[in-house]
Design a protein around this motif. Structure first.
Motif, PDB file in Angstrom:
ATOM      1  N   ASP A  74      52.211  32.430  43.091  1.00 45.37           N
ATOM      2  CA  ASP A  74      51.550  31.646  44.139  1.00 45.37           C
ATOM      3  C   ASP A  74      50.506  32.486  44.875  1.00 45.37           C
ATOM      4  O   ASP A  74      49.407  32.015  45.186  1.00 45.37           O
ATOM      5  CB  ASP A  74      52.561  31.118  45.158  1.00 45.37           C
ATOM      6  N   VAL A  75      50.842  33.724  45.151  1.00 45.31           N
ATOM      7  CA  VAL A  75      49.919  34.617  45.859  1.00 45.31           C
ATOM      8  C   VAL A  75      48.699  34.902  44.983  1.00 45.31           C
ATOM      9  O   VAL A  75      47.557  34.852  45.450  1.00 45.31           O
ATOM     10  CB  VAL A  75      50.633  35.919  46.289  1.00 45.31           C
ATOM     11  N   HIS A  76      48.929  35.167  43.703  1.00 47.67           N
ATOM     12  CA  HIS A  76      47.816  35.379  42.774  1.00 47.67           C
ATOM     13  C   HIS A  76      46.925  34.146  42.717  1.00 47.67           C
ATOM     14  O   HIS A  76      45.690  34.253  42.751  1.00 47.67           O
ATOM     15  CB  HIS A  76      48.336  35.713  41.367  1.00 47.67           C
ATOM     16  N   PHE A  77      47.525  32.964  42.640  1.00 50.92           N
ATOM     17  CA  PHE A  77      46.782  31.706  42.585  1.00 50.92           C
ATOM     18  C   PHE A  77      45.918  31.538  43.832  1.00 50.92           C
ATOM     19  O   PHE A  77      44.747  31.154  43.753  1.00 50.92           O
ATOM     20  CB  PHE A  77      47.762  30.543  42.441  1.00 50.92           C
ATOM     21  N   ALA A  78      46.488  31.839  44.990  1.00 51.91           N
ATOM     22  CA  ALA A  78      45.759  31.683  46.251  1.00 51.91           C
ATOM     23  C   ALA A  78      44.564  32.625  46.323  1.00 51.91           C
ATOM     24  O   ALA A  78      43.459  32.215  46.704  1.00 51.91           O
ATOM     25  CB  ALA A  78      46.695  31.909  47.433  1.00 51.91           C
ATOM     26  N   ILE A  79      44.747  33.879  45.953  1.00 51.92           N
ATOM     27  CA  ILE A  79      43.637  34.834  46.020  1.00 51.92           C
ATOM     28  C   ILE A  79      42.580  34.502  44.970  1.00 51.92           C
ATOM     29  O   ILE A  79      41.376  34.613  45.232  1.00 51.92           O
ATOM     30  CB  ILE A  79      44.128  36.291  45.893  1.00 51.92           C
ATOM     31  N   ARG A  80      43.002  34.033  43.791  1.00 55.80           N
ATOM     32  CA  ARG A  80      42.014  33.557  42.803  1.00 55.80           C
ATOM     33  C   ARG A  80      41.202  32.407  43.387  1.00 55.80           C
ATOM     34  O   ARG A  80      39.985  32.333  43.189  1.00 55.80           O
ATOM     35  CB  ARG A  80      42.712  33.102  41.516  1.00 55.80           C
ATOM     36  N   GLY A  81      41.869  31.524  44.115  1.00 55.48           N
ATOM     37  CA  GLY A  81      41.160  30.418  44.761  1.00 55.48           C
ATOM     38  C   GLY A  81      40.142  30.911  45.764  1.00 55.48           C
ATOM     39  O   GLY A  81      39.033  30.374  45.854  1.00 55.48           O
ATOM     40  N   VAL A  82      40.495  31.934  46.528  1.00 55.75           N
ATOM     41  CA  VAL A  82      39.556  32.516  47.496  1.00 55.75           C
ATOM     42  C   VAL A  82      38.343  33.087  46.766  1.00 55.75           C
ATOM     43  O   VAL A  82      37.195  32.805  47.120  1.00 55.75           O
ATOM     44  CB  VAL A  82      40.232  33.625  48.345  1.00 55.75           C
ATOM     45  N   VAL A  83      38.596  33.875  45.734  1.00 60.18           N
ATOM     46  CA  VAL A  83      37.499  34.509  45.000  1.00 60.18           C
ATOM     47  C   VAL A  83      36.589  33.442  44.382  1.00 60.18           C
ATOM     48  O   VAL A  83      35.359  33.541  44.454  1.00 60.18           O
ATOM     49  CB  VAL A  83      38.038  35.487  43.933  1.00 60.18           C
ATOM     50  N   GLU A  84      37.176  32.413  43.793  1.00 56.82           N
ATOM     51  CA  GLU A  84      36.367  31.339  43.201  1.00 56.82           C
ATOM     52  C   GLU A  84      35.547  30.615  44.269  1.00 56.82           C
ATOM     53  O   GLU A  84      34.377  30.276  44.046  1.00 56.82           O
ATOM     54  CB  GLU A  84      37.259  30.360  42.444  1.00 56.82           C
ATOM     55  N   ALA A  85      36.149  30.379  45.422  1.00 57.54           N
ATOM     56  CA  ALA A  85      35.408  29.720  46.515  1.00 57.54           C
ATOM     57  C   ALA A  85      34.273  30.595  47.022  1.00 57.54           C
ATOM     58  O   ALA A  85      33.174  30.106  47.316  1.00 57.54           O
ATOM     59  CB  ALA A  85      36.363  29.369  47.660  1.00 57.54           C
ATOM     60  N   VAL A  86      34.516  31.901  47.113  1.00 56.73           N
ATOM     61  CA  VAL A  86      33.462  32.831  47.544  1.00 56.73           C
ATOM     62  C   VAL A  86      32.325  32.818  46.541  1.00 56.73           C
ATOM     63  O   VAL A  86      31.148  32.718  46.914  1.00 56.73           O
ATOM     64  CB  VAL A  86      34.020  34.255  47.718  1.00 56.73           C
ATOM     65  N   ARG A  87      32.654  32.886  45.292  1.00 57.68           N
ATOM     66  CA  ARG A  87      31.612  32.891  44.244  1.00 57.68           C
ATOM     67  C   ARG A  87      30.838  31.572  44.259  1.00 57.68           C
ATOM     68  O   ARG A  87      29.621  31.570  44.086  1.00 57.68           O
ATOM     69  CB  ARG A  87      32.227  33.140  42.877  1.00 57.68           C
ATOM     70  N   GLY A  88      31.532  30.478  44.487  1.00 61.76           N
ATOM     71  CA  GLY A  88      30.868  29.174  44.573  1.00 61.76           C
ATOM     72  C   GLY A  88      29.957  29.059  45.760  1.00 61.76           C
ATOM     73  O   GLY A  88      28.891  28.447  45.696  1.00 61.76           O
TER      74      GLY A  88
END
Length: 92
Positions: A74-88
């Motif tokens: 879950d923590v990995h998923f959340a941080i991946r979501g942050v990184v993807e949102a930042v890149r977007g």
């Protein structure tokens, strides 16, 4: 979570992790709007529920893990979501 934040070139820890709270930011100057936008995007998508807080006059992201069922995945998923949102948000 702190290790994942530190491993992401787009992110930086902004405070020592205390118990279950991790405060971090997008790297760079003037990223307060980006931080707030990432938090909003994640909440609207249902990916993760972070909040914002102010540290040293900066608006930063704040994750507080309080659910005993939260897994490492879950923590990995959340941080991946942050990184993807930042890149977007940066167009990259």
């Amino acid at each position: 979570m702190a290790q994942l934040v530190e491993a992401a070139p787009e992110l930086e820890l902004v405070a020592r992790v205390d118990a279950n709270v991790c405060c971090f930011s997008v790297v760079g100057e003037g990223v307060e709007v980006v931080n707030a936008g990432v938090v909003a995007r994640l909440q609207l998508s249902g990916c993760a529920v972070f909040s914002t807080t102010r540290i040293d006059g900066r608006t930063v992201m704040r994750a507080a893990i309080v659910n005993h069922r939260t897994s490492v995945e879950d923590v990995h998923f959340a941080i991946r979501g942050v990184v993807e949102a930042v890149r977007g948000s940066s167009g990259g």
